[in-house]
Design an enzyme around this catalytic site. Structure first.
Site, PDB file in Angstrom:
ATOM      1  N   ASP A 133       0.772  -1.048   0.174  1.00  0.00           N
ATOM      2  CA  ASP A 133      -0.219   0.065  -0.099  1.00  0.00           C
ATOM      3  C   ASP A 133       0.973   1.322   0.179  1.00  0.00           C
ATOM      4  OD1 ASP A 133      -1.646   1.966   0.567  1.00  0.00           O
ATOM      5  OD2 ASP A 133      -2.752   1.032   2.338  1.00  0.00           O
ATOM      6  N   ASP A 186      -3.067   2.413  -5.804  1.00  0.00           N
ATOM      7  CA  ASP A 186      -1.942   2.633  -4.979  1.00  0.00           C
ATOM      8  C   ASP A 186      -1.926   1.147  -4.139  1.00  0.00           C
ATOM      9  OD1 ASP A 186      -4.459   3.192  -3.314  1.00  0.00           O
ATOM     10  OD2 ASP A 186      -3.244   4.276  -2.049  1.00  0.00           O
ATOM     11  N   GLU A 187      -2.581   0.072  -4.439  1.00  0.00           N
ATOM     12  CA  GLU A 187      -2.412  -0.911  -3.643  1.00  0.00           C
ATOM     13  C   GLU A 187      -2.325  -2.293  -4.614  1.00  0.00           C
ATOM     14  OE1 GLU A 187      -5.534  -1.644  -0.654  1.00  0.00           O
ATOM     15  OE2 GLU A 187      -5.849   0.727  -0.274  1.00  0.00           O
TER      16      GLU A 187
HETATM   17 MG   LIG Z   1      -2.578   3.844   0.060  1.00  0.00          MG
END
Ligand SMILES: [Mg+2]
Length: 431
Positions: A22, A118-119
């Site tokens: 993350d 973003d992950e």
């Molecule tokens: Mg994040």
């Protein structure tokens, strides 16, 4: 999960090792890279900075420290930090850095499943590889992201996806957390039950009302009781809490090259009332939702585009509580945006809806219906059925009731897509 393997190199037991990476304060971190002068100040990435209605889309650690939250109005955020730096979003930059991070993940595994921009989950299981070696790989990735990209990542290492995601949340920024079979009862079970993936607000409230407050209490709950109360979803949640999540990391990264799906229309007559826009938004949402389903995608952000009769235009966007390809959810969110941002002082010439922040509709995201349980399931099924009816009997075979009154807005229907411009506003989509 353990898998027996038998290869020319030997035979043995392969343990599942899954990372969840993350990127920390992703949007704000990327903005600070482009403008290092603001790095040590509170930074908020906000939609429509010039406008009072702009909201905080993302913030950095410094902004978080003074209590600024995602989703609050810019003016509210500024009350909390007079020196707040407000920057507009640059999605092209986030996409670029998201892809760069993904390239790093892909050098350790072929199984990389992005979850939003973003992950990502990364399956690094390998014959003979231990959890300790999994930790070493996670550490390597953490260092590379920092050194090569200049941003930070937190990584959870575990034997399933649900626990690895919990792990990436435990220590951040720039950290690695291992949740293994020896420590998960200590590390995971004391956590609030709402932290568990797929336990949404509504489910958390129900669980709390039955005195289930921690993940451990959910793991411990009577199987018959939870099945009676929450159906199949309840059984799955209990399994997740117990560490029995066997869902695979799906290599879906190539399916998410499409950045957004949108449609806009310039109807024969200007739209003058809420009702006009509502009808139009249902038509647009239906075609957007159908195309999302065709591509096997769901999205989490809805954008609207309005151009008035003086040809002035603006765009607004808002998040959904869940990834969706359900037309009513898209239309409802679009209407909320319209009501919050449009005062009907001028007739609307063109109107568009777009869904961004896309993810595959396969894989675990599908189970996020826990939030409203089976109702969403049914709506989804219904919309898939309508797709196939229309495919067989033509676009007019099934019509939404709201559209029956819509004829004087021009013959707007999902079938009149010739009138609608796919790709419509702004950067558009890659098809
Ligand atoms: Mg994040």
């Amino acid at each position: 999960m353990f898998v027996l393997y038998n290869t020319p190199e030997g035979r043995g037991i392969m343990e599942t090792i899954i990372l969840h990476a993350d990127l920390n304060s992703f949007y704000a971190s990327v903005e600070c890279l482009y403008n290092p002068a603001i790095r040590n100040l509170p930074v908020a990435v906000c939609g429509s900075v010039e406008n009072r209605h702009g909201i905080v889309l993302a913030k950095n650690q410094q902004a978080k420290a003074v209590g600024i939250r995602t989703g609050e109005a810019v003016w509210q955020a500024k009350l909390k930090a007079a020196n707040l730096v407000v920057v507009p979003p640059h999605y092209d930059r986030y996409l670029r850095f998201g892809n760069l991070a993904r390239e790093i993940y892909c050098s350790y595994s072929e199984k990389v499943q992005p979850f939003g921009m973003d992950e990502a989950w990364i399956d690094i299981s390998f014959p003979g590889r231990t959890m300790d070696q999994g930790y070493e790989i996670a550490e390597k990735i953490r260092r590379r992201i920092k050194f090569e990209l200049g941003i930070t990542v937190s990584i959870g290492v575990s034997f399933n996806k649900v626990f690895s995601k919990l792990g990436s949340d435990m220590k951040k920024p720039d950290a690695v957390t291992v949740i293994d079979r020896d420590n998960y009862k200590d590390k995971v079970w004391p956590l609030d039950v709402g932290e568990l993936l797929y336990v949404g607000y509504a489910t958390k409230r129900k669980l709390n009302s039955w005195n289930i407050n921690t993940i451990g209490e959910l793991a411990d709950i009577d199987a018959v009781f939870i099945r009676e109360k929450l159906g199949k979803c309840g059984t799955i949640l209990k399994d997740y809490a117990m560490g029995n999540d066997y869902s695979p990391v799906e290599n879906t990264q190539h399916e998410t090259i499409i950045k957004s799906i949108g449609n806009s229309t310039t109807p024969p007559k200007d739209l003058c009332s809420t009702e006009d826009i509502k009808i139009t938004s249902f038509v647009l949402a239906e075609s957007v939702a159908r195309r999302l389903r065709e591509h096997g995608l769901k999205g989490k952000t809805v954008q609207i585009y309005i151009r008035d009769c003086d040809l002035e235009s603006f765009e607004r966007q808002g998040q959904l509580s869940d990834y969706t390809n359900i037309s009513s959810e898209i239309a409802d969110r679009a209407m909320k945006l319209v009501k919050a941002n449009w005062y009907f002082n001028k007739p609307v010439r063109s109107f568009g809806i777009r869904v961004t922040d896309l993810a595959s509709s396969k894989g675990p995201i599908q189970i996020s219906i826990f939030k409203e349980e089976n109702k969403r399931f049914k709506t989804m099924d219904l919309e898939y059925s309508i797709d196939s009816i229309r495919k067989r009997y033509g676009p007019y075979a099934v019509q939404r009731a709201v559209l029956i009154h819509g004829r004087d807005c021009g013959d707007l229907s999902d079938s009149t897509e010739a009138l609608m411009r796919k790709v419509s506003f702004n950067t558009g989509e890659k098809r």
